[in-house]
Scaffold this active site. Sequence first.
Site, PDB file in Angstrom:
ATOM      1  N   TYR A 147       0.814  -1.209   0.000  1.00  0.00           N
ATOM      2  CA  TYR A 147       0.000   0.000   0.000  1.00  0.00           C
ATOM      3  C   TYR A 147       0.854   1.267   0.000  1.00  0.00           C
ATOM      4  O   TYR A 147       0.418   2.297  -0.507  1.00  0.00           O
ATOM      5  CB  TYR A 147      -0.923   0.035   1.231  1.00  0.00           C
ATOM      6  N   ASP A 229      -1.810 -18.839   0.389  1.00  0.00           N
ATOM      7  CA  ASP A 229      -2.733 -19.573  -0.482  1.00  0.00           C
ATOM      8  C   ASP A 229      -3.379 -20.727   0.288  1.00  0.00           C
ATOM      9  O   ASP A 229      -4.584 -20.959   0.233  1.00  0.00           O
ATOM     10  CB  ASP A 229      -2.033 -20.067  -1.765  1.00  0.00           C
ATOM     11  N   ASP A 253      -5.975  -7.488   3.766  1.00  0.00           N
ATOM     12  CA  ASP A 253      -7.117  -6.886   3.066  1.00  0.00           C
ATOM     13  C   ASP A 253      -7.964  -7.982   2.424  1.00  0.00           C
ATOM     14  O   ASP A 253      -9.188  -8.020   2.571  1.00  0.00           O
ATOM     15  CB  ASP A 253      -6.604  -5.910   2.003  1.00  0.00           C
TER      16      ASP A 253
END
Length: 364
Positions: A147, A229, A253
Amino acid sequence: MSGGATATAPLRIAALPGDGVGPEVTDAGLAVLEAICDRAGLTCAVSRHPIGGAALDATGEPLPAATLEAARGADAVLLGAVGGPGWDHAPVRPEAGLLALRRGLGAFANLRPVVVWPGLEATSPLRPERVQGADILFVRELTGGAYFGRPKGIAGTTPHRRAVDSIEYAEGEIRRVAEVAFAAAERRRRHLTSVDKANVLASSRLWRSVVEELAQEHRAVTVDHCLVDSFALRLLQEPRAFDVVVTENLFGDILTDEAAALTGTLGTLPSASGGGDGPWLYEPVHGSAPDLVGRGVANPLGAIATIAMLLRHTLGREDLARRVEAAIAGIVQRGPLTPDLGGDGTTATVTAQVVAQVGREVAA
Ligand code: IPM
Ligand code: MG
């Protein structure tokens, strides 16, 4: 975990309603806060400030300096939501205001509790018996990673444009958010899952080694490391296997939206962000929900649940936080419910019910 109202000093709340349904749900949260403060003999002083698209329209900036200053000077910041289709092509996006606010408050730790409320299991896309009792606290790193990493941007001209985002973490940034997660795990079921992509990313290898170091100092906590994952898969297969989950900004997020789906609605989830020298920032997870704006049916329970977090983290009033949560639990079982939960209640009827319940609960 500072500040707070006493008999003489009111609790100073900076309300940043923002965009979309943000103003509607912020009003709902404030109504509940006022009700509980009344009953508990506390006073709060609320000021309102623009952020996001509303601030862009009014001032040309998504986080006006006056808003940041007011937020920094408050005991707690209540945010509604930012963004919406109206600003899709704006040169500066409303979301930039939220990111700057997080940074400006030093809010590096984002707590997102994901609880499947008893009575709402059937709204989950998973089988009820699989989600029943799931109770996970996500601790998402909020002011680093992709970010904010530099370099960032798009350069060149079509058809040769190139884009870059950078994931960079300093050891100290990892340590401070992991400390928050260990402390939370010590107060809960003493199980911490750290999520990374250490088989590919250097930033994740550093992440994992810092978490391993801290694990030596927190022997009471069982620590697992999980690749992102595989975690995404396990979260759907066995959501009850997790207690506290700590992860970096971008993974956090994505995974917190996935986890929210387990509960059947984004509408009930709160979040609290802080850890630095600024006040904590409280925000429902659901976002601006443009399709619901002005219809009076936005679910206020997410914003109301942020009030419980505020009472817990900023005021240290676990008792009052539990009263609000008990009222939410009552609504979930007995209604009224907003349409996202299959009911025909409205923001106003749900809020009024919580206000009444909180009054009774505290007085009792
Ligand atoms: C969230 C949101 C924000 C984020 C957006 C609005 C910038 O998705 O709080 O999860 O990506 O952090
Ligand atoms: Mg998100």
